[in-house]
Design an enzyme around this catalytic site. Structure first.
Site, PDB file in Angstrom:
ATOM      1  N   GLU A 176       0.928  -0.781  -0.348  1.00  0.00           N
ATOM      2  CA  GLU A 176      -0.645   0.323   0.065  1.00  0.00           C
ATOM      3  C   GLU A 176       0.755   1.306   0.194  1.00  0.00           C
ATOM      4  OE1 GLU A 176      -2.989  -0.816   3.404  1.00  0.00           O
ATOM      5  OE2 GLU A 176      -4.203  -2.110   2.559  1.00  0.00           O
TER       6      GLU A 176
ATOM      7  N   HIS B  30     -10.302   1.656   0.074  1.00  0.00           N
ATOM      8  CA  HIS B  30     -10.874   0.754   1.265  1.00  0.00           C
ATOM      9  C   HIS B  30     -12.599   0.568   1.241  1.00  0.00           C
ATOM     10  CE1 HIS B  30      -6.647   1.310   2.865  1.00  0.00           C
ATOM     11  NE2 HIS B  30      -7.551   0.373   3.594  1.00  0.00           N
TER      12      HIS B  30
END
Length: 306
Positions: free
Chosen positions: A157, A190
């Protein structure tokens, strides 16, 4: 003759910024989409699903330097050095970039850490021994879910949403605004958890949406901090380690702190930690400690911002 030239320059900058934004959106789609290449009815924490997803995001993050290189070609941007240096993958200043941002994050979590130690039956000594226990670490290294949360997710990430995206956005936004703009891609990424939770069907739609909103807020705030660290230090290792540490700690439990049997001491540590974080935020991230920051070479006004 100057007016058309000025307009032409603006048009080029406008086009370049659209290329940067679309590149970030595409990279976000590739990262999240890779999680669903092999759809499974199994829950996301099932070892098979965890391993498969770890492989997919590792492949995307490994390709991110090539993605930055392609963006540089599309945006007609030329810099000295390699794409991964722009992404913060470099050796000079590596040790302070590894230690100081993590120390800063530890100060922020001083309250929860002290609270956890006080709740340990063996006190601070027991908490320290537990943290340094070799056998516990060996068990963790064999746990797919732990590896995902503490290793794979932070590395991939940060490489994708900080290392790759910040260089693509800095030429348009500068090094200040990008700290607040780039994390929005990370927060939106997300939202894919909504689909998974709806598929499971354990919670109501309103509860799922509320949880997604809180997660967006938390991940975006952390993204601002991680982007700040990368731009101040020029290294990706700091955001990776801070990301892993925050994943291990989770959100502070303020409710239990207020009801703790040693509440004055715990609240004092919470307050002290926040104050230390704020006071040391800029000194511990002083660019002087880390050497040149390649990403700053992309800023539109280098002398002012870098």
């Amino acid at each position: 003759m100057q007016a058309p030239a000025h307009g032409c320059i603006r048009q080029e900058q406008y086009t370049s910024c659209w290329v940067s934004v679309m590149s970030c959106l595409l990279l976000t789609f590739l990262y999240v989409g890779s999680l669903y290449v092999c759809w499974s009815s199994l829950p996301r924490d099932h070892p098979k699903v965890v391993k498969r997803r770890c492989v997919s995001v590792l492949l995307v993050s490994a390709a991110s330097p090539a993605f930055v290189n392609i963006w540089m070609h599309w945006a007609d941007i030329t810099v000295d050095g390699f794409p991964w240096e722009l992404m913060g993958v470099r050796l000079r200043g590596f040790i302070p970039a590894s230690v100081l941002p993590l120390l800063l994050t530890t100060f922020l979590y001083l309250g929860p850490l002290v609270q956890s130690a006080l709740d340990n039956p063996d006190g601070f000594t027991g908490a320290l021994q537990s943290a340094l226990d070799v056998q516990s670490w060996r068990l963790c290294m064999r746990d797919a879910e732990w590896l995902r949360n503490q290793v794979v997710a932070p590395v991939t990430e940060e490489l994708v949403f900080r290392g790759a995206m910040l260089p693509m956005l800095v030429p348009c936004t500068g090094t200040t605004a990008v700290i607040f703009i780039a994390p929005l891609f990370f927060g939106v990424a997300h939202f894919h958890h909504i689909m998974e939770q709806l598929h499971i069907g354990k919670d109501s739609v309103s509860a799922i949406l509320l949880g997604a909103g809180l997660q967006f807020l938390y991940t975006t705030i952390f993204g601002v901090f991680a982007a700040f660290i990368l731009l101040r230090t020029g290294h990706i290792v700091g955001p990776v380690l801070c990301h892993s540490f925050c994943n291990s700690q989770g959100l502070p439990d303020f409710g239990s702190a207020l009801n703790h049997h040693q509440r004055p001491a715990v609240l004092f540590c919470y307050l002290t930690g926040v104050l230390l974080f704020l006071v040391l935020l800029f000194p511990l991230t002083d660019p002087f400690l880390y050497g040149a920051r390649p990403v700053c070479s992309l800023a539109p006004s280098q002398a002012k911002e870098c």
